[in-house]
Scaffold this motif. Structure first.
Motif, PDB file in Angstrom:
ATOM      1  N   LYS A 117      10.652   8.306  28.746  1.00  0.00           N
ATOM      2  CA  LYS A 117       9.253   8.057  28.289  1.00  0.00           C
ATOM      3  C   LYS A 117       9.079   9.561  27.900  1.00  0.00           C
ATOM      4  N   PRO A 119       6.676  12.795  25.825  1.00  0.00           N
ATOM      5  CA  PRO A 119       5.344  13.207  25.919  1.00  0.00           C
ATOM      6  C   PRO A 119       4.951  12.818  24.342  1.00  0.00           C
ATOM      7  N   LYS A 120       3.755  12.818  24.241  1.00  0.00           N
ATOM      8  CA  LYS A 120       3.201  12.248  22.914  1.00  0.00           C
ATOM      9  C   LYS A 120       3.153  13.378  21.953  1.00  0.00           C
ATOM     10  N   THR A 122       4.390  14.076  17.875  1.00  0.00           N
ATOM     11  CA  THR A 122       4.971  13.301  16.399  1.00  0.00           C
ATOM     12  C   THR A 122       6.159  13.353  16.357  1.00  0.00           C
ATOM     13  N   GLU A 153       6.391  18.867  30.664  1.00  0.00           N
ATOM     14  CA  GLU A 153       5.080  18.881  31.136  1.00  0.00           C
ATOM     15  C   GLU A 153       4.651  19.205  32.561  1.00  0.00           C
ATOM     16  N   ASN A 177       3.370  22.069  27.212  1.00  0.00           N
ATOM     17  CA  ASN A 177       2.713  21.036  26.051  1.00  0.00           C
ATOM     18  C   ASN A 177       1.517  20.860  26.440  1.00  0.00           C
ATOM     19  N   GLN A 200      -0.330  22.591  23.125  1.00  0.00           N
ATOM     20  CA  GLN A 200       0.214  21.366  22.854  1.00  0.00           C
ATOM     21  C   GLN A 200       0.938  21.337  21.756  1.00  0.00           C
TER      22      GLN A 200
END
Length: 303
Positions: A117, A119-120, A122, A153, A177, A200
């Motif tokens: 999973k 980090p968000k 793009t 993170e 981030n 970020q």
């Protein structure tokens, strides 16, 4: 219905090596695989003697071909949806696949691995496995001396990864981030001429999975040729909960040195046990050890 000696869930290095050992021990084995292995995006695997730089897909095909020598081992390309104790059979498990087919087995080896999973950020999947990696031991050599970025993170993760990577490259930029980073750690990195950008990450840019740089929410862009990231990991299916295996606070399954869990006749090996990453050779070794325990326990029970 026929009862297998062992059902192996997952055909990564742990499951494949366990199937090989059990097949050589003349055990009836059913091996399940749905081709969602974590390293399928990896172009080359490293640190496995005699197979340095091999494509993981090629390694899997070699292993599956070897299993074809043993008629007692059957491979099913299916997703396992549920594992439970069979009705009326205290020492028999029922395995149900996604197409509702039922299999019975005396022993269960959980070797389904884990999934990442991220980090968000793009388009992160576009670069992962090509120029963005998670293991320095696997991909540090190929990226030695390059300008790298470290993304994690949690402060302890970025600290650990940065100290490791400093052995392969001194040209490092690190970021949590946008998450908190202590003044002491920032100063420690700066003393090593490691740049810290605690903003970020907006996106990674490049072509065909080859990283060219990273852009932050602040608008700052930095040129980077590759990077290392610390994702979080999760098990794809709730087999541990279904079977009642004891789990430690850090997510690791409680096992003995040979992979026996706290539930009789249930074993675990590889990344599934650790709830985190493991090298191919370590996972394969754990599969071998678990297979030895399974074969001994079957022999002991039937002697």
């Amino acid at each position: 219905m026929d009862i297998f000696d062992c059902a192996i869930i997952g055909a990564g290095p742990a499951g494949l090596n366990a199937a090989l050992v059990l097949g050589r021990a003349r055990r009836r084995v059913v091996l399940f695989d749905n081709d969602t292995n974590r390293n399928r995006v990896t172009k080359a695997a490293h640190g496995f003697m005699t197979r340095e730089g091999v494509k993981p897909a090629e390694l899997r095909q070699l292993a599956l071909a070897e299993l074809g020598q043993f008629p007692s081992v059957s491979v099913h390309k299916r997703t396992v949806e549920q594992i439970s104790k069979a009705n009326g059979g205290e020492q028999v498990f029922q395995i149900m696949s996604a197409n509702k087919q039922i299999f019975l087995a005396k022993k269960i080896l959980l070797a389904a691995g884990v999934h990442e999973k991220f980090p968000k950020i793009t388009n992160i999947r576009e670069f992962y496995g090509k120029s963005l990696f998670s293991c320095p031991y696997c991909d540090g050599w190929e990226n030695r001396g390059k300008p790298l970025i470290v993304i994690a993170e949690k402060q302890e993760h970025v600290h650990h990864m940065t100290k490791l990577l400093y052995n392969w490259s001194k040209d490092l930029v690190v970021t949590t981030n946008g998450h908190p980073m202590s003044k002491e750690m920032i100063e420690e990195f700066q003393q090593k001429q490691i740049k810290v950008i605690n903003d970020q990450v907006r996106l990674i840019y490049g072509n065909n999975g080859n990283m060219a740089g990273v852009e932050f929410d602040s608008g700052e862009k930095i040129a980077r040729e590759a990077g290392f990231i610390v994702p979080s990991f999760y098990r794809p299916k709730p087999f541990v909960e279904e079977l009642g295996c004891e789990v430690k606070e850090d997510g690791k399954i409680v096992t003995d040195d040979l992979g026996r869990t706290t539930i009789k006749s249930v074993y675990s090996a590889g990344e599934f046990s650790h709830a985190g990453p493991a090298s191919l050779i370590i996972a394969a070794a754990e599969g071998s050890k678990a297979a030895g325990a399974i074969n001994y326990d079957l022999s002991d029970e039937s002697f």
